[in-house]
Design a protein around this motif. Sequence first.
Motif, PDB file in Angstrom:
ATOM      1  N   ALA A 101      -5.931   3.468  -0.400  1.00 14.90           N
ATOM      2  CA  ALA A 101      -6.391   3.327   0.987  1.00 14.90           C
ATOM      3  C   ALA A 101      -7.702   2.552   1.050  1.00 14.90           C
ATOM      4  CB  ALA A 101      -6.563   4.710   1.620  1.00 14.90           C
ATOM      5  N   THR A 102      -8.609   2.849   0.124  1.00 13.90           N
ATOM      6  CA  THR A 102      -9.895   2.152   0.103  1.00 13.90           C
ATOM      7  C   THR A 102      -9.726   0.685  -0.255  1.00 13.90           C
ATOM      8  OG1 THR A 102     -11.045   4.198  -0.511  1.00 13.90           O
ATOM      9  CG2 THR A 102     -12.187   2.115  -0.950  1.00 13.90           C
ATOM     10  N   THR A 149       0.327   0.163   8.055  1.00 19.18           N
ATOM     11  CA  THR A 149      -0.026   0.698   6.735  1.00 19.18           C
ATOM     12  C   THR A 149      -0.006   2.218   6.736  1.00 19.18           C
ATOM     13  OG1 THR A 149      -1.390  -1.225   6.196  1.00 19.18           O
ATOM     14  CG2 THR A 149      -1.819   0.797   4.972  1.00 19.18           C
ATOM     15  N   SER A 151      -6.859   8.212  -1.713  1.00 16.88           N
ATOM     16  CA  SER A 151      -7.967   7.452  -1.128  1.00 16.88           C
ATOM     17  C   SER A 151      -8.221   6.154  -1.878  1.00 16.88           C
ATOM     18  CB  SER A 151      -9.241   8.300  -1.115  1.00 16.88           C
ATOM     19  OG  SER A 151      -9.731   8.516  -2.446  1.00 16.88           O
ATOM     20  N   THR A 195       0.824  -1.203   0.000  1.00 20.48           N
ATOM     21  CA  THR A 195       0.000   0.000   0.000  1.00 20.48           C
ATOM     22  C   THR A 195       0.858   1.253   0.000  1.00 20.48           C
ATOM     23  OG1 THR A 195      -1.716  -1.191   1.228  1.00 20.48           O
ATOM     24  CG2 THR A 195      -1.854   1.211   1.207  1.00 20.48           C
ATOM     25  N   THR A 218      -7.094  -1.185   0.250  1.00 23.63           N
ATOM     26  CA  THR A 218      -6.500  -1.867   1.396  1.00 23.63           C
ATOM     27  C   THR A 218      -7.507  -2.064   2.517  1.00 23.63           C
ATOM     28  OG1 THR A 218      -4.319  -0.988   0.865  1.00 23.63           O
ATOM     29  CG2 THR A 218      -4.663  -1.732   3.118  1.00 23.63           C
ATOM     30  N   ALA A 219      -8.353  -1.051   2.750  1.00 23.09           N
ATOM     31  CA  ALA A 219      -9.363  -1.163   3.795  1.00 23.09           C
ATOM     32  C   ALA A 219     -10.362  -2.275   3.497  1.00 23.09           C
ATOM     33  CB  ALA A 219     -10.106   0.166   3.950  1.00 23.09           C
ATOM     34  N   ALA A 225      -3.447  -1.849  10.198  1.00 28.09           N
ATOM     35  CA  ALA A 225      -3.810  -0.436  10.032  1.00 28.09           C
ATOM     36  C   ALA A 225      -2.673   0.470  10.472  1.00 28.09           C
ATOM     37  CB  ALA A 225      -5.081  -0.127  10.822  1.00 28.09           C
TER      38      ALA A 225
END
Length: 212
Positions: free
Chosen positions: A92-93, A127, A89, A56, A95-96, A124
């Motif tokens: 990030a999205t 990352t 984002s 990430t 990975t989330a 979290a």
Amino acid sequence: MTAATWWAYEARRCGRQAVVLPVLAALLAYVAYAAGPGAGMLLGRTLLSCALPAATALACAAVVVREPSPELHLSLPTPYPLTVARRLSWPATVTAAVAPALVTLLNLTGGHSVDTGTVLLELAGLTVLLSGAAVWATARSGSAAPATGLVVAAVLAKLLLIDHVLPDGTGRALPELVVGALLTARALKALEPGARLGRGSDAYGTDGGSDG
């Protein structure tokens, strides 16, 4: 331009690595962790804790450096740092979404149960820390190479030193979240008009001393 068209354009500007790197890292971690006991288990734990955060972070660095003409954004109503933050984002999205899926899949089919809350918290924290460091290094240098070196060094430091000194879990994850967020904020600040990003040249390799 419709919202769907606009978001599709933003996704293309981020590049495929924003999606591909986190997904591949999660698959690699799953395969290694589910492989079996013994030495394979040690490799599995290592990849489970580090592969997705590192991937990430590299994806975020690639997003920051991908824009070839940031000076064009100075004429747009949206500040350039906000544009970069919006594009960040995307990895990030991804990975989330991938991290909970990875942990759930491991608990269902991996043969080795993991503590969902603890693993997700650790993922979290690392990352956000690695991504913040990678974005900061890229914004300051104008290249993803320093970010790559910084991510590799941080992962090695975690595996060889920090894991043997500090306990896992909330005690480590919360400081990582705070430091990573601060580094990201400083990186976006460095992308503002007039900020000195490079040394002797601007952040994207053009000659800062030649104005015509």
